[in-house]
Design an enzyme around this catalytic site. Structure first.
Site, mmCIF file in Angstrom:
data_model
loop_
_atom_site.group_PDB
_atom_site.id
_atom_site.type_symbol
_atom_site.label_atom_id
_atom_site.label_comp_id
_atom_site.label_asym_id
_atom_site.label_seq_id
_atom_site.Cartn_x
_atom_site.Cartn_y
_atom_site.Cartn_z
ATOM 1 N N ASP A 1 -2.819 15.988 -5.681
ATOM 2 C CA ASP A 1 -2.547 17.362 -5.243
ATOM 3 C C ASP A 1 -1.082 17.693 -5.528
ATOM 4 O OD1 ASP A 1 -0.904 16.807 -2.866
ATOM 5 O OD2 ASP A 1 -2.749 15.983 -2.028
ATOM 6 N N SER B 1 -11.646 0.734 -19.145
ATOM 7 C CA SER B 1 -11.991 -0.651 -18.825
ATOM 8 C C SER B 1 -11.892 -1.549 -20.049
ATOM 9 C CB SER B 1 -13.403 -0.740 -18.257
ATOM 10 O OG SER B 1 -13.741 -2.106 -18.120
ATOM 11 N N ARG C 1 -12.473 -4.618 -19.738
ATOM 12 C CA ARG C 1 -13.507 -5.638 -19.522
ATOM 13 C C ARG C 1 -14.755 -5.221 -20.296
ATOM 14 N NH1 ARG C 1 -14.958 -6.740 -13.477
ATOM 15 N NH2 ARG C 1 -15.952 -8.525 -14.468
ATOM 16 N N ARG D 1 10.110 10.188 -10.486
ATOM 17 C CA ARG D 1 10.015 9.754 -11.889
ATOM 18 C C ARG D 1 10.613 10.751 -12.863
ATOM 19 N NH1 ARG D 1 9.311 4.404 -11.118
ATOM 20 N NH2 ARG D 1 7.607 4.011 -9.673
ATOM 21 N N ARG E 1 -8.134 -10.184 -23.175
ATOM 22 C CA ARG E 1 -7.050 -9.186 -23.076
ATOM 23 C C ARG E 1 -5.762 -9.755 -22.498
ATOM 24 N NH1 ARG E 1 -8.979 -5.558 -17.851
ATOM 25 N NH2 ARG E 1 -9.615 -7.305 -16.572
ATOM 26 N N HIS F 1 1.438 18.601 -3.721
ATOM 27 C CA HIS F 1 2.458 17.980 -2.872
ATOM 28 C C HIS F 1 2.809 16.585 -3.394
ATOM 29 C CE1 HIS F 1 4.593 16.389 0.542
ATOM 30 N NE2 HIS F 1 3.679 15.456 0.701
HETATM 31 C C1 LIG Z 1 13.966 4.457 -9.746
HETATM 32 C C2 LIG Z 1 12.907 3.605 -9.073
HETATM 33 C C3 LIG Z 1 13.063 2.228 -8.970
HETATM 34 C C4 LIG Z 1 12.084 1.447 -8.348
HETATM 35 N N1 LIG Z 1 12.255 0.077 -8.285
HETATM 36 C C5 LIG Z 1 11.292 -0.686 -7.711
HETATM 37 C C6 LIG Z 1 11.422 -2.128 -7.642
HETATM 38 O O1 LIG Z 1 12.407 -2.692 -8.074
HETATM 39 N N2 LIG Z 1 10.407 -2.849 -7.108
HETATM 40 C C7 LIG Z 1 9.282 -2.257 -6.583
HETATM 41 O O2 LIG Z 1 8.395 -2.950 -6.091
HETATM 42 N N3 LIG Z 1 9.124 -0.902 -6.626
HETATM 43 C C8 LIG Z 1 10.093 -0.125 -7.173
HETATM 44 N N4 LIG Z 1 9.913 1.237 -7.235
HETATM 45 C C9 LIG Z 1 8.690 1.822 -6.694
HETATM 46 C C10 LIG Z 1 8.928 2.494 -5.329
HETATM 47 O O3 LIG Z 1 9.388 1.572 -4.367
HETATM 48 C C11 LIG Z 1 7.641 3.164 -4.836
HETATM 49 O O4 LIG Z 1 6.643 2.172 -4.700
HETATM 50 C C12 LIG Z 1 7.119 4.219 -5.800
HETATM 51 O O5 LIG Z 1 8.164 5.067 -6.187
HETATM 52 C C13 LIG Z 1 6.005 5.024 -5.133
HETATM 53 O O6 LIG Z 1 6.582 5.783 -4.111
HETATM 54 P P1 LIG Z 1 5.774 6.162 -2.788
HETATM 55 O O7 LIG Z 1 5.293 4.935 -2.090
HETATM 56 O O8 LIG Z 1 6.666 7.078 -1.992
HETATM 57 O O9 LIG Z 1 4.572 7.013 -3.412
HETATM 58 P P2 LIG Z 1 3.063 7.124 -2.926
HETATM 59 O O10 LIG Z 1 2.388 5.799 -2.989
HETATM 60 O O11 LIG Z 1 2.457 8.238 -3.705
HETATM 61 O O12 LIG Z 1 3.161 7.537 -1.429
HETATM 62 C C14 LIG Z 1 3.651 8.830 -1.054
HETATM 63 C C15 LIG Z 1 4.050 8.744 0.401
HETATM 64 O O13 LIG Z 1 2.876 8.479 1.186
HETATM 65 C C16 LIG Z 1 3.192 7.586 2.241
HETATM 66 N N5 LIG Z 1 2.391 6.358 2.074
HETATM 67 C C17 LIG Z 1 1.527 6.077 1.047
HETATM 68 N N6 LIG Z 1 0.937 4.902 1.254
HETATM 69 C C18 LIG Z 1 1.441 4.405 2.427
HETATM 70 C C19 LIG Z 1 1.239 3.224 3.159
HETATM 71 N N7 LIG Z 1 0.384 2.282 2.789
HETATM 72 N N8 LIG Z 1 1.940 3.065 4.299
HETATM 73 C C20 LIG Z 1 2.806 3.995 4.728
HETATM 74 N N9 LIG Z 1 3.045 5.143 4.074
HETATM 75 C C21 LIG Z 1 2.366 5.348 2.946
HETATM 76 C C22 LIG Z 1 4.700 7.320 2.164
HETATM 77 O O14 LIG Z 1 5.366 8.258 2.957
HETATM 78 C C23 LIG Z 1 5.001 7.587 0.704
HETATM 79 O O15 LIG Z 1 6.359 7.939 0.461
HETATM 80 C C24 LIG Z 1 10.898 2.049 -7.826
HETATM 81 C C25 LIG Z 1 10.741 3.437 -7.927
HETATM 82 C C26 LIG Z 1 11.718 4.217 -8.540
HETATM 83 C C27 LIG Z 1 11.508 5.701 -8.642
#
Ligand SMILES: Cc1cc2nc3c(=O)[nH]c(=O)nc-3n(C[C@H](O)[C@H](O)[C@H](O)COP(=O)(O)OP(=O)(O)OC[C@H]3O[C@@H](n4cnc5c(N)ncnc54)[C@H](O)[C@@H]3O)c2cc1C
Length: 312
Positions: A220, A122, A124, A231, A204, A222
């Site tokens: 976890d 934090s 803050r 990443r 900040r 998975h």
């Molecule tokens: C190379 C790269 C470039 C990217 N460029 C951009 C960019 O330009 N702009 C940008 O904004 N982001 C960008 N991202 C981020 C990307 O769009 C995802 O937000 C990020 O990789 C997290 O992925 P995720 O949502 O699958 O992961 P997590 O949040 O861990 O979610 C895992 C899985 O859980 C499910 N899930 C989780 N929360 C929800 C929900 N609320 N509703 C429905 N399903 C859910 C989905 O199936 C999801 O795939 C980039 C990512 C990468 C790797």
């Protein structure tokens, strides 16, 4: 955040204490438990806690009464099968907790992964340390002309030197302004008794995005693999990819069979669309296929050629 010496002493104390437990432990992970693994110029990643091992995945998949482990080859086969067929819930039975020190701009990408539990330092409540990320010269690249999200040729000579100078100067100056606004020095002592100083939560905001923050991050297995597949990929920005690589090494120590299956079926695997698969079949049959006749867009065609190691 406390002195380095104090932190080293706390870590040494933790590492010296040994618990007797009936729970599964993993010797290779115990070896590095609590120890910071350096990442970037001033960051680190360390494992704070974990639950489960390869046996826990097998145990959950078989819903068994005992440890679930049969012969190592049977366990390996089962874990590979689960990974290949995306039977994901057994992997959710293992959990891991990291302590990460990372630049704020990396944290902004990282926090997009919502399926984790996070608690951040934090600013803050406490004063941020005067620690900011400066890229190594081999990371100072120009904007890529082929990929709008990527890097191209390396900057060299005077241009590279000037970029480093600007980054250092800006970060340093902003930190001095931060302390001045706070009216506190780095140790928290008041600089000028005649001023009240701005609140930490406001002061900040002028800091640059390369300042380091810290958090605890628990997830976890998975969801860790989902994070690592995005990443740890070559398309991810270098500054977050190096953290993913450090976590992949942790995973190799922790759940070696799962790591092997993950690298095999996810990280180094390729998914073909139905159209791409049709092209692969035509190529295998000896047909000469061009992009125009493939039914694939130019970009898809390039990606397929790269995956198959074909010259275009
Ligand atoms: C190379 C790269 C470039 C990217 N460029 C951009 C960019 O330009 N702009 C940008 O904004 N982001 C960008 N991202 C981020 C990307 O769009 C995802 O937000 C990020 O990789 C997290 O992925 P995720 O949502 O699958 O992961 P997590 O949040 O861990 O979610 C895992 C899985 O859980 C499910 N899930 C989780 N929360 C929800 C929900 N609320 N509703 C429905 N399903 C859910 C989905 O199936 C999801 O795939 C980039 C990512 C990468 C790797």
């Amino acid at each position: 955040m406390g002195s380095d010496k104090e932190q080293e002493r706390e870590i040494a104390e933790l590492r010296a204490s040994v618990q007797v437990t009936r729970r599964a432990t993993v010797a290779a992970l115990e070896d590095i438990l609590y120890s910071p693994q350096p990442v970037l110029d001033r960051g680190f990643l360390r494992v704070i806690d974990y639950m489960g091992d390869d046996g826990a995945i097998v145990q959950a998949a078989r819903v068994s009464y005992g440890r679930g482990t049969r012969k190592i080859n049977e366990d390996r086969g089962l874990i590979h099968y689960l990974m290949r067929h995306r039977h994901s819930t057994p992997f959710e039975m293992c959990e891991i907790k990291f302590h990460v020190k990372l630049p704020i701009f990396v944290a902004r990408q990282w926090i997009r992964h919502r399926t984790a539990n996070v608690n951040e330092y934090s600013a803050r409540y406490s004063i941020l340390d005067n620690e900011f990320y400066i890229p190594a010269p081999e990371q100072l690249a120009a904007q890529s002309s082929a990929n709008r999200q990527g890097r191209g040729e390396l900057l060299e000579g005077a241009e590279a030197a000037r970029v480093l100078e600007l980054l250092r100067e800006d970060s340093h100056r902003q930190y001095l302004h931060y302390l001045e606004m706070l009216n506190e020095d780095e140790g928290g002592a008041t600089i000028d008794q005649g001023r009240s100083g701005l609140a930490r939560e406001l002061a900040r905001m002028g800091l640059t995005l390369n300042f380091y923050t810290q958090w605890y991050w628990k997830t976890d297995l998975h969801n860790l693999m989902h994070f690592l597949s995005l990443r740890g990929d070559a398309h991810a920005q270098y500054e977050i990819r190096v953290y993913a690589e450090a976590m992949l090494e942790v995973m190799r120590r922790w759940v070696p069979l799962c790591h092997e299956a993950f690298v095999q079926h996810r990280l180094n695997a390729v998914t073909f669309s139905a159209a791409a698969l049709a092209v692969v079949r035509r190529l295998i049959a000896g047909e000469k296929v061009t992009q125009e006749a493939s039914g694939l867009s130019k970009r898809e065609w390039r990606e397929l050629a790269a995956a198959l190691g074909l010259s275009q």
